[in-house]
Design a protein around this motif. Structure first.
Motif, PDB file in Angstrom:
ATOM      1  N   ILE A  19       0.901  -1.186  -0.011  1.00 49.05           N
ATOM      2  CA  ILE A  19      -0.108  -0.065   0.093  1.00 49.05           C
ATOM      3  C   ILE A  19       0.742   1.381   0.030  1.00 49.05           C
ATOM      4  N   ALA A  20       1.849   1.313   0.697  1.00 50.51           N
ATOM      5  CA  ALA A  20       2.653   2.519   0.777  1.00 50.51           C
ATOM      6  C   ALA A  20       3.467   2.599  -0.532  1.00 50.51           C
ATOM      7  N   GLU A  21       3.991   1.597  -1.305  1.00 53.78           N
ATOM      8  CA  GLU A  21       4.238   1.749  -2.356  1.00 53.78           C
ATOM      9  C   GLU A  21       3.313   2.477  -3.683  1.00 53.78           C
ATOM     10  N   LYS A  22       2.118   1.714  -3.462  1.00 55.20           N
ATOM     11  CA  LYS A  22       1.084   2.395  -4.366  1.00 55.20           C
ATOM     12  C   LYS A  22       0.720   3.790  -4.406  1.00 55.20           C
ATOM     13  N   THR A  23       0.767   4.071  -2.954  1.00 54.47           N
ATOM     14  CA  THR A  23       0.229   5.362  -2.789  1.00 54.47           C
ATOM     15  C   THR A  23       1.333   6.515  -2.664  1.00 54.47           C
ATOM     16  N   GLY A  24       2.654   6.102  -2.517  1.00 59.48           N
ATOM     17  CA  GLY A  24       3.712   6.813  -2.206  1.00 59.48           C
ATOM     18  C   GLY A  24       3.985   7.392  -0.847  1.00 59.48           C
ATOM     19  N   VAL A  25       3.382   6.883   0.097  1.00 55.58           N
ATOM     20  CA  VAL A  25       3.491   7.465   1.522  1.00 55.58           C
ATOM     21  C   VAL A  25       4.706   6.598   1.973  1.00 55.58           C
ATOM     22  N   LYS A  26       5.472   7.210   2.528  1.00 55.50           N
ATOM     23  CA  LYS A  26       6.722   6.621   3.336  1.00 55.50           C
ATOM     24  C   LYS A  26       6.468   6.243   4.451  1.00 55.50           C
ATOM     25  N   ILE A  27       6.817   4.948   4.676  1.00 55.15           N
ATOM     26  CA  ILE A  27       6.368   4.151   6.130  1.00 55.15           C
ATOM     27  C   ILE A  27       7.885   3.105   6.269  1.00 55.15           C
ATOM     28  N   HIS A  28       8.269   2.898   7.458  1.00 53.60           N
ATOM     29  CA  HIS A  28       9.089   1.908   7.626  1.00 53.60           C
ATOM     30  C   HIS A  28       8.297   0.769   8.483  1.00 53.60           C
ATOM     31  N   VAL A  29       8.391  -0.348   8.049  1.00 56.08           N
ATOM     32  CA  VAL A  29       7.657  -1.789   8.789  1.00 56.08           C
ATOM     33  C   VAL A  29       8.809  -2.431   9.509  1.00 56.08           C
ATOM     34  N   SER A  30       8.321  -2.670  10.730  1.00 54.68           N
ATOM     35  CA  SER A  30       9.293  -3.443  11.589  1.00 54.68           C
ATOM     36  C   SER A  30       8.489  -4.430  12.325  1.00 54.68           C
ATOM     37  N   GLY A  31       9.403  -5.163  13.339  1.00 55.90           N
ATOM     38  CA  GLY A  31       8.699  -5.805  14.461  1.00 55.90           C
ATOM     39  C   GLY A  31       8.636  -7.444  13.779  1.00 55.90           C
ATOM     40  N   ILE A  32       8.510  -8.254  14.866  1.00 52.35           N
ATOM     41  CA  ILE A  32       8.348  -9.723  14.558  1.00 52.35           C
ATOM     42  C   ILE A  32       6.945  -9.704  14.116  1.00 52.35           C
ATOM     43  N   LEU A  33       6.468 -10.873  13.266  1.00 50.55           N
ATOM     44  CA  LEU A  33       5.407 -10.846  12.594  1.00 50.55           C
ATOM     45  C   LEU A  33       4.089 -10.518  13.615  1.00 50.55           C
ATOM     46  N   PRO A  34       4.072 -11.362  14.838  1.00 53.58           N
ATOM     47  CA  PRO A  34       3.050 -11.498  15.733  1.00 53.58           C
ATOM     48  C   PRO A  34       2.712  -9.817  16.123  1.00 53.58           C
ATOM     49  N   LEU A  35       3.926  -9.339  16.103  1.00 57.29           N
ATOM     50  CA  LEU A  35       3.751  -7.980  16.709  1.00 57.29           C
ATOM     51  C   LEU A  35       4.267  -6.855  15.672  1.00 57.29           C
ATOM     52  N   SER A  36       3.549  -6.511  14.984  1.00 56.83           N
ATOM     53  CA  SER A  36       4.011  -5.573  13.567  1.00 56.83           C
ATOM     54  C   SER A  36       3.766  -4.334  14.050  1.00 56.83           C
ATOM     55  N   HIS A  37       4.774  -3.398  13.422  1.00 56.19           N
ATOM     56  CA  HIS A  37       4.760  -1.905  13.611  1.00 56.19           C
ATOM     57  C   HIS A  37       5.041  -1.421  12.147  1.00 56.19           C
ATOM     58  N   PHE A  38       4.590   0.035  12.174  1.00 54.59           N
ATOM     59  CA  PHE A  38       5.229   0.838  10.967  1.00 54.59           C
ATOM     60  C   PHE A  38       5.275   2.150  11.371  1.00 54.59           C
ATOM     61  N   GLU A  39       6.106   2.930  10.890  1.00 52.71           N
ATOM     62  CA  GLU A  39       6.570   4.314  11.417  1.00 52.71           C
ATOM     63  C   GLU A  39       6.421   5.223  10.016  1.00 52.71           C
ATOM     64  N   PHE A  40       5.764   6.364  10.252  1.00 50.87           N
ATOM     65  CA  PHE A  40       5.727   7.270   9.005  1.00 50.87           C
ATOM     66  C   PHE A  40       7.170   7.950   9.120  1.00 50.87           C
ATOM     67  N   GLU A  41       7.797   7.946   7.939  1.00 49.82           N
ATOM     68  CA  GLU A  41       9.051   8.604   7.835  1.00 49.82           C
ATOM     69  C   GLU A  41       8.871  10.121   7.115  1.00 49.82           C
ATOM     70  N   TYR A  42       8.535  10.787   7.965  1.00 45.25           N
ATOM     71  CA  TYR A  42       8.247  12.219   7.902  1.00 45.25           C
ATOM     72  C   TYR A  42       8.705  12.916   8.790  1.00 45.25           C
ATOM     73  N   ASP A  43       8.960  14.286   8.803  1.00 42.38           N
ATOM     74  CA  ASP A  43       9.022  15.204  10.116  1.00 42.38           C
ATOM     75  C   ASP A  43       7.544  15.177  10.755  1.00 42.38           C
TER      76      ASP A  43
END
Length: 437
Positions: free
Chosen positions: A337-361
């Motif tokens: 979805i991030a790639e399709k929309t162009g929104v910059k996020i960083h995905v992390s975490g082990i699979l059962p405890l997933s996280h993402f962060e917005f890569e903007y100010d």
């Protein structure tokens, strides 16, 4: 403002901080707009005090409900225990049944003690390790609760816990004499750990750490810590409160291949009922007899019965396989979805405890907007998702479709040169510990 926020405003007049748990403060999600309280919950569905319906695509009871809310088989056992009386002068047989089950899952361990909450269980583990070794110093990595033994790290200069938990945790009320009684090291930094051990050779009672949380251990990292602690006769304690019953039935260390001297469990072990367990090797655990560790409600029957059945259900339904499959779907969905929309996020975490962060100010502005718009879509959602058995493929697909729409809105605002904060309906969410006046 809904009934939940109205009640929360009343709560803040009577309850310091407004809630019992920092992670459940509405300000951590969506100030002034988060529903705050639930009337009922089932599976991963939640109804607020106004009977609005949401799917919980957030932290699922702060990670406690790995089977889902109000899981029938577990609740039936809890109700059976209630009918037999949750408390008695005599002991509940489930104490022995749960101990046998935990020790069967962890053949390296020999003995078990119980507590109610994760934080107090970690205090028990620290006490046992110090009693066994007769030493005071503890080396610590990760988050382990609110008790004095842990928070005392912030009695020294700087903010040692900032990198491993939250910034600005003031150790007010923690005896100053505890300063220097624990020292922080950072996950996967073997050189830092080795240096601390060398500098304090012969003084260390225990190494207390989470075996895994957001990142996988580097090859040989945990093995080297095990080797060093064994050579130095240092008690190795694994805090499995968050990671336990995510990667397998039992502790994550079973998958990682490193055995501690003590392991501590809570959260997912009992699917929302208050019980925690400290398991360990006999020679270490028997030190609990040399100090005073005791509490009436550690003997309460209901949660013990629920924990026994929770473990049965975890194995019966192969929950770790479901968490892995759904976790992969979520993380790959976020990335696509991030790639399709162009929104910059960083995905992390082990699979059962997933996280993402917005890569903007000002990423908290984006996080707040995301939560606001997902709430309007019918989802309790932030930038983290704890997977449960109740998160079906169908529900996750609905969730990802909503994520696509919301990230699309974010990119449209940015493309037009707008400011995301202009589209917020309230204040920006909190990043960590902030006092509520």
């Amino acid at each position: 403002m809904g009934r939940g926020q109205e009640l929360y405003n009343r709560a803040k007049e009577m309850i310091p901080g407004g809630t019992q748990l920092l992670s459940k403060r509405p300000e951590m999600f969506l100030p002034d707009l988060w529903p705050a309280y639930y009337s009922k919950a089932k599976g991963c569905e939640v109804w607020d005090l106004d009977e609005n319906h949401y799917y919980d695509m957030s932290i699922m009871g702060v990670g406690a409900n790995v089977l889902g809310y109000a899981f029938d088989e577990v609740d039936q056992e809890a109700k059976r225990a209630i009918d037999c009386s949750g408390m008695c002068t005599l002991n509940a047989p489930e104490e022995v049944e749960l101990a046998e089950k935990l020790l069967k899952l962890h053949p390296w361990a020999d003995m078990v003690r119980y507590a109610k909450a994760g934080g107090e269980a970690m205090s028990v583990a620290a006490r046992i390790a110090r009693a066994y070794t007769g030493k005071d110093l503890v080396l610590v990595c990760g988050y382990h609760g609110w008790h004095d033994w842990y928070l005392s790290a912030n009695l020294v200069r700087g903010d040692p816990l900032a990198d491993v938990h939250l910034k600005g945790l003031k150790p007010a009320g923690v005896p100053r004499g505890l300063a220097g009684s624990n020292l922080i090291f950072h996950y996967n930094d073997l050189e830092e750990f080795q240096k601390l051990v060398m500098e304090h050779e012969g003084e260390i009672a225990a190494v207390i750490m989470e075996p895994i949380r957001n990142d996988d251990p580097k090859p040989g990292y945990l093995e080297e810590i095990r080797k060093i602690t064994r050579a130095g006769q240092i008690v190795l304690v694994f805090d499995e409160i968050t990671a336990g019953f995510r990667l397998c039935a039992g502790g994550s260390h079973l998958v990682l291949g490193v055995e501690p001297d003590i392991a501590v469990f809570g959260k997912a072990m009992s699917n929302g009922y208050p019980v925690s367990a400290i398991i360990g090797r006999k020679n270490v655990m028997e030190a609990a007899q040399d100090t005073f560790i005791s509490s009436t409600f550690w003997t309460e029957r209901i949660a013990l019965a629920a924990a026994v059945e929770s473990i049965n259900c975890y194995r019966k339904y192969r929950v770790e396989e479901h968490q892995k499959r759904i976790g992969e779907k979520v993380q790959e969905g976020w990335k696509a979805i991030a790639e399709k929309t162009g929104v910059k996020i960083h995905v992390s975490g082990i699979l059962p405890l997933s996280h993402f962060e917005f890569e903007y100010d000002n990423p908290l502005v984006y996080k707040t907007y995301f939560t606001q718009e997902m709430l309007a879509e019918g989802f309790l959602a932030g930038t983290g998702l704890y997977i449960s058995l109740a998160h079906t493929e169908e529900i996750v697909e609905k969730y990802l479709q909503a994520v696509h729409r919301v990230l699309g809105k974010i990119e449209e605002i940015r493309r037009k040169g707008g400011d995301i904060s202009d589209d917020l309906k309230g204040a920006v969410c909190h990043a960590g510990f902030e006092r509520l006046n």
